[in-house]
Motif scaffolding. Structure first.
Motif, PDB file in Angstrom:
ATOM      1  N   PRO A 289      63.129  49.215  18.186  1.00 44.19           N
ATOM      2  CA  PRO A 289      63.546  49.866  16.928  1.00 44.19           C
ATOM      3  C   PRO A 289      63.130  51.627  17.209  1.00 44.19           C
ATOM      4  CG  PRO A 289      63.252  48.492  15.434  1.00 44.19           C
ATOM      5  CD  PRO A 289      62.689  47.899  17.349  1.00 44.19           C
ATOM      6  N   LEU A 290      63.682  52.522  17.520  1.00 44.72           N
ATOM      7  CA  LEU A 290      62.559  53.889  17.653  1.00 44.72           C
ATOM      8  C   LEU A 290      62.433  53.855  16.534  1.00 44.72           C
ATOM      9  CD1 LEU A 290      65.166  55.154  20.131  1.00 44.72           C
ATOM     10  CD2 LEU A 290      63.394  54.668  20.452  1.00 44.72           C
ATOM     11  N   ASP A 291      61.522  54.566  16.359  1.00 48.41           N
ATOM     12  CA  ASP A 291      60.563  55.688  15.609  1.00 48.41           C
ATOM     13  C   ASP A 291      61.433  56.835  15.561  1.00 48.41           C
ATOM     14  OD1 ASP A 291      58.931  57.126  16.648  1.00 48.41           O
ATOM     15  OD2 ASP A 291      57.285  56.065  16.575  1.00 48.41           O
ATOM     16  N   GLU A 292      60.822  57.693  13.996  1.00 48.35           N
ATOM     17  CA  GLU A 292      61.563  58.568  13.712  1.00 48.35           C
ATOM     18  C   GLU A 292      61.745  60.012  15.038  1.00 48.35           C
ATOM     19  OE1 GLU A 292      62.138  61.259   9.936  1.00 48.35           O
ATOM     20  OE2 GLU A 292      61.291  59.085   9.328  1.00 48.35           O
ATOM     21  N   ASP A 293      60.149  59.935  15.217  1.00 47.05           N
ATOM     22  CA  ASP A 293      60.106  61.085  16.650  1.00 47.05           C
ATOM     23  C   ASP A 293      60.785  60.318  17.751  1.00 47.05           C
ATOM     24  OD1 ASP A 293      58.367  62.955  14.587  1.00 47.05           O
ATOM     25  OD2 ASP A 293      56.834  60.511  15.064  1.00 47.05           O
ATOM     26  N   GLN A 294      60.455  59.126  17.626  1.00 47.56           N
ATOM     27  CA  GLN A 294      61.455  59.150  18.999  1.00 47.56           C
ATOM     28  C   GLN A 294      62.614  59.381  19.107  1.00 47.56           C
ATOM     29  OE1 GLN A 294      59.724  54.367  18.804  1.00 47.56           O
ATOM     30  NE2 GLN A 294      58.143  54.830  20.673  1.00 47.56           N
ATOM     31  N   ALA A 295      63.183  58.510  18.440  1.00 47.20           N
ATOM     32  CA  ALA A 295      64.562  59.367  18.377  1.00 47.20           C
ATOM     33  C   ALA A 295      65.141  60.432  18.287  1.00 47.20           C
ATOM     34  CB  ALA A 295      65.519  58.545  16.759  1.00 47.20           C
ATOM     35  N   ALA A 296      64.380  61.090  17.957  1.00 42.25           N
ATOM     36  CA  ALA A 296      64.361  62.992  17.687  1.00 42.25           C
ATOM     37  C   ALA A 296      64.217  63.373  19.292  1.00 42.25           C
ATOM     38  CB  ALA A 296      63.540  63.199  16.297  1.00 42.25           C
ATOM     39  N   ASP A 297      63.681  63.040  19.765  1.00 43.03           N
ATOM     40  CA  ASP A 297      62.695  63.556  21.104  1.00 43.03           C
ATOM     41  C   ASP A 297      63.800  62.802  22.141  1.00 43.03           C
ATOM     42  OD1 ASP A 297      60.948  64.743  20.960  1.00 43.03           O
ATOM     43  OD2 ASP A 297      59.528  63.163  20.874  1.00 43.03           O
ATOM     44  N   LEU A 298      64.223  62.021  21.826  1.00 43.69           N
ATOM     45  CA  LEU A 298      65.175  61.178  23.282  1.00 43.69           C
ATOM     46  C   LEU A 298      67.063  61.569  22.953  1.00 43.69           C
ATOM     47  CD1 LEU A 298      64.064  57.631  23.530  1.00 43.69           C
ATOM     48  CD2 LEU A 298      64.493  59.160  25.526  1.00 43.69           C
ATOM     49  N   ALA A 299      67.045  61.934  21.677  1.00 41.46           N
ATOM     50  CA  ALA A 299      68.567  62.364  21.351  1.00 41.46           C
ATOM     51  C   ALA A 299      68.799  63.609  21.909  1.00 41.46           C
ATOM     52  CB  ALA A 299      68.403  62.096  19.218  1.00 41.46           C
ATOM     53  N   LYS A 300      67.353  64.339  22.135  1.00 46.02           N
ATOM     54  CA  LYS A 300      67.341  65.739  22.330  1.00 46.02           C
ATOM     55  C   LYS A 300      68.497  65.743  23.906  1.00 46.02           C
ATOM     56  CE  LYS A 300      64.135  67.308  24.207  1.00 46.02           C
ATOM     57  NZ  LYS A 300      62.621  67.196  24.394  1.00 46.02           N
ATOM     58  N   PHE A 301      68.232  65.021  24.806  1.00 45.29           N
ATOM     59  CA  PHE A 301      68.438  64.834  25.813  1.00 45.29           C
ATOM     60  C   PHE A 301      70.187  64.184  25.530  1.00 45.29           C
ATOM     61  CE2 PHE A 301      64.231  63.959  26.676  1.00 45.29           C
ATOM     62  CZ  PHE A 301      64.357  64.407  27.810  1.00 45.29           C
ATOM     63  N   PHE A 302      70.243  63.480  24.794  1.00 43.26           N
ATOM     64  CA  PHE A 302      71.742  63.163  24.966  1.00 43.26           C
ATOM     65  C   PHE A 302      72.558  63.988  24.187  1.00 43.26           C
ATOM     66  CE2 PHE A 302      69.924  58.913  24.691  1.00 43.26           C
ATOM     67  CZ  PHE A 302      69.783  58.529  26.184  1.00 43.26           C
ATOM     68  N   LYS A 303      71.929  64.055  23.339  1.00 42.54           N
ATOM     69  CA  LYS A 303      73.023  65.499  22.835  1.00 42.54           C
ATOM     70  C   LYS A 303      73.149  66.773  23.986  1.00 42.54           C
ATOM     71  CE  LYS A 303      72.437  68.603  18.899  1.00 42.54           C
ATOM     72  NZ  LYS A 303      71.971  69.754  17.793  1.00 42.54           N
ATOM     73  N   ALA A 304      72.560  67.337  25.049  1.00 47.65           N
ATOM     74  CA  ALA A 304      73.046  68.819  25.720  1.00 47.65           C
ATOM     75  C   ALA A 304      73.683  67.733  26.982  1.00 47.65           C
ATOM     76  CB  ALA A 304      71.089  68.618  26.634  1.00 47.65           C
ATOM     77  N   LEU A 305      73.764  65.916  26.911  1.00 46.64           N
ATOM     78  CA  LEU A 305      74.784  65.557  27.458  1.00 46.64           C
ATOM     79  C   LEU A 305      75.736  65.400  27.330  1.00 46.64           C
ATOM     80  CD1 LEU A 305      72.505  62.865  30.055  1.00 46.64           C
ATOM     81  CD2 LEU A 305      73.215  64.790  30.897  1.00 46.64           C
TER      82      LEU A 305
END
Lengths: 130, 130
Positions: A23-39
């Motif tokens: 499970p990702l923690d909040e910070d990891q999720a926020a950082d990674l979501a940035k990429f997927f959000k852009a895509l």
DNA sequence: GGTCTGTATTGATATTCATTGATACAAGCT
DNA sequence: AGCTTGTATCAATGAATATCAATACAGACC
């Protein structure tokens, strides 16, 4: 050093354990979501695809750039809109650009797509089909 | 409709050429952006990670389900909000659920993550580093 | 039946986002 | 200097989204 920087998928790190690893923690999720959000927008995904299909520019020979003047006319959108989407992709850390004379060229940052792919792939990617 | 179904990354197709293989057309981009859009939110990415780390349920033995009652308390969000995000993930075709008694269990649809990974990975994933 | 717990839906609100026209900026050309 | 073309930024607007409180629904248990 517990995790001093958590460079999730940063720029040079070996990339995180993977989505399905733990499970990702909040910070990891926020950082990674940035990429997927852009895509996560059809226009940006097409832009990425148009740029990426020119090569990802990892070796240094052909960086695989695309001129904005080739991207804009491929859409039924205004020029500011395309420029805006390119900016978002750049802010997300997926692409970069350079002005050369009158024109601006974009390319995919090396390794980003493969790191994201590695993040999504499940550990034992076994019998996906059938 | 010329191309009968264009099941971009549908459910059973062998998956599309890949983001960097060739420029996506509008329909392909729209279909694929749907997945990334769903993953482009920190909360949903964490939810996906929490569900996926239980296994993707491809073989049929352990499907790797997670009860909603385990997911909700992990966030500082209200229960309806979590329910809403789960619904979006489900509508995107990333997860599915089943009610068993009082509780509802979610799992990752088999193969989806690996197909997405395959889509992002560049053909010659060569020297990304250095 | 009534009640309790777990989950989904509804309605409302605040925020974010995609889009555009107008405009500014950059560079080449005359 | 002026003019022209390519690209980015600004300001405004309408649509989409995240969130919550309230409520509805489903099933277990009394």
């Amino acid at each position: 050093m517990s995790k001093q920087e958590l460079e999730v998928i940063g720029q040079d790190s070996a990339c995180c354990p993977g989505l399905a690893a733990a499970p990702l923690d909040e910070d990891q999720a926020a950082d990674l979501a940035k990429f997927f959000k852009a895509l996560g927008d059809p226009v940006r995904l097409r832009l990425m695809s148009m740029i990426a299909s020119r090569g990802e520019g990892s070796e240094g020979s052909a960086r695989g750039e695309v001129c904005v003047c080739e991207l804009t006319p491929a859409f039924d959108l205004s020029q500011p809109t395309i420029s805006h989407h390119l900016k978002l992709l750049r802010q997300a850390g997926l692409i970069d650009c350079e002005r050369r004379g009158t024109w601006v060229y974009y390319w995919v940052l090396p390794g980003v797509l493969d790191r994201l792919a590695g993040f999504l792939a499940t550990p034992r990617a076994a019998g996906a089909g059938a």
